[in-house]
Design a protein around this motif. Sequence first.
Motif, mmCIF file in Angstrom:
data_model
loop_
_atom_site.group_PDB
_atom_site.id
_atom_site.type_symbol
_atom_site.label_atom_id
_atom_site.label_comp_id
_atom_site.label_asym_id
_atom_site.label_seq_id
_atom_site.Cartn_x
_atom_site.Cartn_y
_atom_site.Cartn_z
ATOM 1 N N TYR A 1 17.444 -26.708 -16.173
ATOM 2 C CA TYR A 1 17.039 -25.307 -16.263
ATOM 3 C C TYR A 1 17.938 -24.572 -17.243
ATOM 4 O O TYR A 1 19.128 -24.879 -17.362
ATOM 5 C CB TYR A 1 17.105 -24.641 -14.889
ATOM 6 C CG TYR A 1 15.972 -25.042 -13.976
ATOM 7 C CD1 TYR A 1 14.714 -24.471 -14.118
ATOM 8 C CD2 TYR A 1 16.155 -26.007 -12.983
ATOM 9 C CE1 TYR A 1 13.665 -24.839 -13.293
ATOM 10 C CE2 TYR A 1 15.119 -26.388 -12.159
ATOM 11 C CZ TYR A 1 13.869 -25.797 -12.318
ATOM 12 O OH TYR A 1 12.834 -26.178 -11.503
ATOM 13 N N GLU A 2 17.386 -23.595 -17.902
ATOM 14 C CA GLU A 2 18.138 -22.890 -18.940
ATOM 15 C C GLU A 2 19.042 -21.798 -18.379
ATOM 16 O O GLU A 2 19.996 -21.394 -19.032
ATOM 17 C CB GLU A 2 17.163 -22.289 -19.956
ATOM 18 C CG GLU A 2 16.384 -23.352 -20.732
ATOM 19 C CD GLU A 2 15.453 -22.759 -21.758
ATOM 20 O OE1 GLU A 2 15.326 -21.507 -21.798
ATOM 21 O OE2 GLU A 2 14.859 -23.527 -22.535
ATOM 22 N N ASP A 3 18.740 -21.309 -17.175
ATOM 23 C CA ASP A 3 19.488 -20.186 -16.610
ATOM 24 C C ASP A 3 20.040 -20.532 -15.231
ATOM 25 O O ASP A 3 19.741 -21.584 -14.653
ATOM 26 C CB ASP A 3 18.589 -18.949 -16.481
ATOM 27 C CG ASP A 3 18.049 -18.464 -17.810
ATOM 28 O OD1 ASP A 3 18.656 -18.780 -18.861
ATOM 29 O OD2 ASP A 3 16.999 -17.796 -17.810
ATOM 30 N N ASN A 4 20.852 -19.617 -14.722
ATOM 31 C CA ASN A 4 21.288 -19.639 -13.330
ATOM 32 C C ASN A 4 20.889 -18.334 -12.652
ATOM 33 O O ASN A 4 20.915 -17.271 -13.274
ATOM 34 C CB ASN A 4 22.805 -19.801 -13.207
ATOM 35 C CG ASN A 4 23.273 -21.215 -13.444
ATOM 36 O OD1 ASN A 4 23.995 -21.474 -14.397
ATOM 37 N ND2 ASN A 4 22.867 -22.135 -12.587
ATOM 38 N N ILE A 5 20.512 -18.420 -11.389
ATOM 39 C CA ILE A 5 20.315 -17.244 -10.542
ATOM 40 C C ILE A 5 21.606 -17.051 -9.769
ATOM 41 O O ILE A 5 22.093 -17.974 -9.107
ATOM 42 C CB ILE A 5 19.138 -17.425 -9.576
ATOM 43 C CG1 ILE A 5 17.858 -17.796 -10.343
ATOM 44 C CG2 ILE A 5 18.938 -16.162 -8.746
ATOM 45 C CD1 ILE A 5 17.398 -16.756 -11.331
ATOM 46 N N ILE A 6 22.174 -15.862 -9.837
ATOM 47 C CA ILE A 6 23.453 -15.568 -9.192
ATOM 48 C C ILE A 6 23.311 -14.338 -8.304
ATOM 49 O O ILE A 6 22.894 -13.274 -8.773
ATOM 50 C CB ILE A 6 24.559 -15.302 -10.225
ATOM 51 C CG1 ILE A 6 24.609 -16.416 -11.269
ATOM 52 C CG2 ILE A 6 25.912 -15.150 -9.530
ATOM 53 C CD1 ILE A 6 25.389 -16.044 -12.512
ATOM 54 N N VAL A 7 23.650 -14.486 -7.041
ATOM 55 C CA VAL A 7 23.675 -13.362 -6.108
ATOM 56 C C VAL A 7 25.134 -12.957 -5.901
ATOM 57 O O VAL A 7 25.973 -13.796 -5.568
ATOM 58 C CB VAL A 7 23.034 -13.738 -4.761
ATOM 59 C CG1 VAL A 7 23.240 -12.628 -3.738
ATOM 60 C CG2 VAL A 7 21.546 -14.029 -4.938
ATOM 61 N N TYR A 8 25.421 -11.688 -6.103
ATOM 62 C CA TYR A 8 26.759 -11.134 -5.902
ATOM 63 C C TYR A 8 26.745 -10.262 -4.644
ATOM 64 O O TYR A 8 25.813 -9.467 -4.444
ATOM 65 C CB TYR A 8 27.177 -10.242 -7.068
ATOM 66 C CG TYR A 8 27.282 -10.908 -8.409
ATOM 67 C CD1 TYR A 8 28.520 -11.318 -8.918
ATOM 68 C CD2 TYR A 8 26.155 -11.111 -9.200
ATOM 69 C CE1 TYR A 8 28.625 -11.907 -10.165
ATOM 70 C CE2 TYR A 8 26.250 -11.710 -10.447
ATOM 71 C CZ TYR A 8 27.482 -12.107 -10.928
ATOM 72 O OH TYR A 8 27.571 -12.688 -12.158
ATOM 73 N N GLY A 9 27.777 -10.373 -3.828
ATOM 74 C CA GLY A 9 27.848 -9.528 -2.646
ATOM 75 C C GLY A 9 29.280 -9.280 -2.208
ATOM 76 O O GLY A 9 30.213 -9.969 -2.652
ATOM 77 N N HIS A 10 29.460 -8.305 -1.335
ATOM 78 C CA HIS A 10 30.790 -7.989 -0.806
ATOM 79 C C HIS A 10 30.761 -8.040 0.718
ATOM 80 O O HIS A 10 29.703 -7.871 1.332
ATOM 81 C CB HIS A 10 31.236 -6.590 -1.265
ATOM 82 C CG HIS A 10 30.428 -5.475 -0.665
ATOM 83 N ND1 HIS A 10 29.216 -5.066 -1.201
ATOM 84 C CD2 HIS A 10 30.635 -4.704 0.445
ATOM 85 C CE1 HIS A 10 28.732 -4.077 -0.451
ATOM 86 N NE2 HIS A 10 29.570 -3.847 0.537
ATOM 87 N N ALA A 11 31.922 -8.264 1.310
ATOM 88 C CA ALA A 11 32.012 -8.354 2.765
ATOM 89 C C ALA A 11 31.848 -6.972 3.399
ATOM 90 O O ALA A 11 32.518 -6.021 3.009
ATOM 91 C CB ALA A 11 33.334 -8.979 3.190
ATOM 92 N N LYS A 12 30.980 -6.910 4.389
ATOM 93 C CA LYS A 12 30.746 -5.675 5.139
ATOM 94 C C LYS A 12 31.620 -5.616 6.381
ATOM 95 O O LYS A 12 32.074 -4.553 6.802
ATOM 96 C CB LYS A 12 29.265 -5.619 5.533
ATOM 97 C CG LYS A 12 28.891 -4.525 6.505
ATOM 98 C CD LYS A 12 27.419 -4.656 6.889
ATOM 99 C CE LYS A 12 27.005 -3.628 7.929
ATOM 100 N NZ LYS A 12 25.572 -3.801 8.322
#
Length: 205
Positions: free
Chosen positions: A190-201
Motif C-alpha cells: 500500500y502506498e499510504d498509512n492510516i494513523i489514528v492519534y489520541g490522548h489519554a482521558k
Amino acid sequence: MTETKRSNLLVWAVALLVALGVLAVISSGPGSARTGTTTASVPAGAQSESLPLAASAPVGLEIPAIGVTRDSIMKLGFNEDLSLQVPPDAATVGWFAKGSAPGTDGPAVFASHVNYGGQKGGFADLKEMKAGDEVVVHRADRTSVTFVVDRVEEASKQAFPTATVYGPTAGPEIRLITCGGDFDGATRNYEDNIIVYGHAKGAYR
C-alpha cells in the motif's frame, strides 16, 4: 533516552510500517459512513487512577467505534536477523514494545494489518474512526486506560510523519496504525498509512 537510541527507534518503527504494507494482499474497499462518535463505558465500581501510570504491558484492546475487541496483544520486537516482527495473521494486534507503554508519557503504538491472506485485518476499518471516538487499553497490572481520538490521518509512506508518530509527548498518548491508500500490485504494498492519534482521558482499576 539518548539521541542515538531515539534515532534507531524511529528507523525500526518505519520498517515495521513498511512490513505491514508488504504483507497486505487485497484492498480494503470503500468504508461505510459513520455519524457521531462512539465512547467506551467504564465498569461500575471501577476506581480511578492518576495519569501517568507506571509502565505495564497491554493485554487487551477495545475500539467500540469499529467493533474491535482483543483479549491479547502481541509484543512486536525483532527477529533473529534484527528485522522487525509484524503480526503473523490478519486478526492479531501488536504493540511496539520498544516504545511507550500505554498510560505512560509518550505514544503507545499499536499496529495491525488492513488485510492479510485475503482476510479482513484487525485494523481494516481504522479509517472510519473520528475525533471523539474512544479506545480502551487493558494492561497487565489490571489497570485500563481510556484514550480519546484527536484525529485520523492518511499519510504517504514516502513522507511518513515519523517524529509526530513516535516522538516524545507531554503526556500519555496512543497511535493506531495500518496500511491504506492505493495498492501497488507490482510491489504488493500500500502506498499510504492510516494513523489514528489520541490522548489519554483517564485510567481506572
